[in-house]
Design an enzyme around this catalytic site. Structure first.
Site, PDB file in Angstrom:
ATOM      1  N   LYS A 207       0.843  -1.214   0.000  1.00  0.00           N
ATOM      2  CA  LYS A 207       0.000   0.000   0.000  1.00  0.00           C
ATOM      3  C   LYS A 207       0.864   1.245   0.000  1.00  0.00           C
ATOM      4  O   LYS A 207       1.858   1.354   0.715  1.00  0.00           O
ATOM      5  CB  LYS A 207      -0.884  -0.011   1.243  1.00  0.00           C
ATOM      6  CG  LYS A 207      -1.966   1.075   1.330  1.00  0.00           C
ATOM      7  CD  LYS A 207      -1.486   2.400   1.891  1.00  0.00           C
ATOM      8  CE  LYS A 207      -1.083   2.348   3.360  1.00  0.00           C
ATOM      9  NZ  LYS A 207      -2.238   2.298   4.237  1.00  0.00           N
TER      10      LYS A 207
ATOM     11  N   ARG B 133     -10.087   1.833   6.762  1.00  0.00           N
ATOM     12  CA  ARG B 133      -9.552   0.857   7.720  1.00  0.00           C
ATOM     13  C   ARG B 133      -9.125   1.537   9.010  1.00  0.00           C
ATOM     14  O   ARG B 133      -9.219   0.979  10.103  1.00  0.00           O
ATOM     15  CB  ARG B 133      -8.447   0.000   7.116  1.00  0.00           C
ATOM     16  CG  ARG B 133      -7.182   0.687   6.587  1.00  0.00           C
ATOM     17  CD  ARG B 133      -6.203   1.022   7.663  1.00  0.00           C
ATOM     18  NE  ARG B 133      -4.833   1.024   7.224  1.00  0.00           N
ATOM     19  CZ  ARG B 133      -3.891   1.776   7.760  1.00  0.00           C
ATOM     20  NH1 ARG B 133      -4.185   2.653   8.715  1.00  0.00           N
ATOM     21  NH2 ARG B 133      -2.649   1.686   7.346  1.00  0.00           N
TER      22      ARG B 133
ATOM     23  N   GLN C 121     -10.633  11.976   7.649  1.00  0.00           N
ATOM     24  CA  GLN C 121     -10.596  10.965   8.695  1.00  0.00           C
ATOM     25  C   GLN C 121     -11.512  11.340   9.859  1.00  0.00           C
ATOM     26  O   GLN C 121     -12.176  10.481  10.446  1.00  0.00           O
ATOM     27  CB  GLN C 121      -9.165  10.750   9.195  1.00  0.00           C
ATOM     28  CG  GLN C 121      -9.020   9.632  10.214  1.00  0.00           C
ATOM     29  CD  GLN C 121      -9.555   8.280   9.751  1.00  0.00           C
ATOM     30  OE1 GLN C 121     -10.121   7.533  10.537  1.00  0.00           O
ATOM     31  NE2 GLN C 121      -9.387   7.957   8.481  1.00  0.00           N
TER      32      GLN C 121
ATOM     33  N   ALA D  66      -1.131  10.676  14.651  1.00  0.00           N
ATOM     34  CA  ALA D  66       0.337  10.586  14.716  1.00  0.00           C
ATOM     35  C   ALA D  66       0.815   9.292  14.073  1.00  0.00           C
ATOM     36  O   ALA D  66       1.318   8.379  14.732  1.00  0.00           O
ATOM     37  CB  ALA D  66       0.803  10.686  16.165  1.00  0.00           C
ATOM     38  N   ASP D  67       0.668   9.240  12.746  1.00  0.00           N
ATOM     39  CA  ASP D  67       0.972   8.017  12.012  1.00  0.00           C
ATOM     40  C   ASP D  67       2.335   8.037  11.336  1.00  0.00           C
ATOM     41  O   ASP D  67       2.631   7.196  10.491  1.00  0.00           O
ATOM     42  CB  ASP D  67      -0.116   7.749  10.974  1.00  0.00           C
ATOM     43  CG  ASP D  67      -0.262   8.894   9.970  1.00  0.00           C
ATOM     44  OD1 ASP D  67       0.409   9.934  10.137  1.00  0.00           O
ATOM     45  OD2 ASP D  67      -1.042   8.745   9.012  1.00  0.00           O
TER      46      ASP D  67
END
Length: 317
Positions: free
Chosen positions: A67, A111, A139, A223-224
């Site tokens: 991805k 997801r 989001q 915080a990805d």
């Protein structure tokens, strides 16, 4: 190789099946039955953007997934969405590409929202008096949509920095059936809501410990990537239960990483979501506890959501 666009993917998407597959994926991940190579990350600071490449294979699955996800946060001012991306599904038997899912980042957003839904179902207080949403982007919208399935609360307080985007979010939430209050004061939100979702790309804490009420659940998804932060470390340390999607990943970045570096929490306080789902760990035990789900996004989620999406698409062909 088949190619599917965003409209086809959305039209065939089975939300309840995706939830089940994600839960199975989290459990498999925590039981070391998933191959998850290191994440590749790019930062485009001059353009306020980032990109990550994630991949995963669940043991026994006929496929594996790679991805690519981008976030360029000045895009709305240019008439473009903040997020984009695609997923490539390949055969785990022959290595051949099977499908290109040109979802424009929608599957990544979904997801993530479904993981937030799972966390809220497991950890939210029994009586949610108001939902607090930190953020006004895609989001933030998807999280609110999915929370309708796990709580009857229809009161929402939304925080954002931009007044026009706050107005647009309020209109969206009202269309979903919520009563909405907008604010540019995060302390006001924390004082009103006991189920809070943080969904911004902030690099400075937005939510502080002293503002948060006892009994609150917080799901932090923004915080990805390294450098991002929405919660001050003292708030992470204050949580009675700290649930993470991945101990390894959240120790490198995410809200937990900042608290670990500060010495305010220790690794043995971290509970993986998969362990909680499998019944091998305890979540919320009473409504006076503060619970935190730090969801940085694990590639097993992409593999699972891509797999069930491809199954649905093939059934439609």
């Amino acid at each position: 190789m088949k190619t599917y666009d965003k409209a086809q993917i959305i039209a065939s998407f089975n939300t309840e099946l995706a939830v089940r597959r994600l839960e199975e994926g989290f459990v498999a991940y925590s039981e070391a039955r998933v191959q998850v190579p290191p994440v590749q990350s790019f930062a485009f600071t001059q353009n306020n953007g980032d990109c990550c490449v994630k991949s995963a294979y669940v043991e026994g699955s006929p496929t594996f997934t790679v991805k690519l996800s981008t976030g360029f946060y000045d895009n709305p001012s240019k008439g473009l969405p903040s997020n984009d991306g695609l997923m490539l599904v390949l055969s785990a038997t022959t290595g051949q590409p099977l499908a290109l899912l040109q979802d424009e980042g929608w599957l990544t957003g979904m997801r993530t929202a479904l993981a937030g839904r799972i966390a809220a179902r497991l950890l939210a207080p029994a009586q949610v008096k108001a939902i607090g949403i930190i953020g006004t982007g895609m989001q933030a919208r998807m999280q609110l949509e999915q929370l309708r399935a796990v709580t009857d609360c229809r009161q929402v307080v939304v925080w954002g920095r931009n007044a026009s985007r706050l107005d647009a979010y309020a209109a969206f939430a009202r269309h979903l059936g919520f009563q909405v209050r907008s604010t540019q004061d995060a302390a006001e939100l924390a004082g009103a809501a006991n189920l809070i979702v943080c969904a911004t790309p902030s690099r400075q804490p937005v939510l502080r410990s002293e503002w948060v009420q006892p009994g609150t659940h917080i799901t932090a998804v923004g915080a990805d990537a390294p450098g991002k932060q929405e919660l001050e470390p003292a708030l992470v340390a204050r949580a009675d239960r700290i649930i993470v999607d991945s101990v390894a990943q959240c120790s490198q970045y995410g809200e937990v990483a900042h608290a670990l570096v500060s010495g305010l929490v220790s690794p043995d306080q971290l509970i993986e979501l998969g362990a909680l789902l499998a019944g091998r760990a305890k979540g919320r035990e009473h409504d006076g506890q503060i619970t935190l789900a730090d969801l940085t996004g694990v590639a097993v989620q992409d593999a699972q959501v891509a797999s069930c999406t491809l199954t649905a698409l093939n059934a439609c062909d």
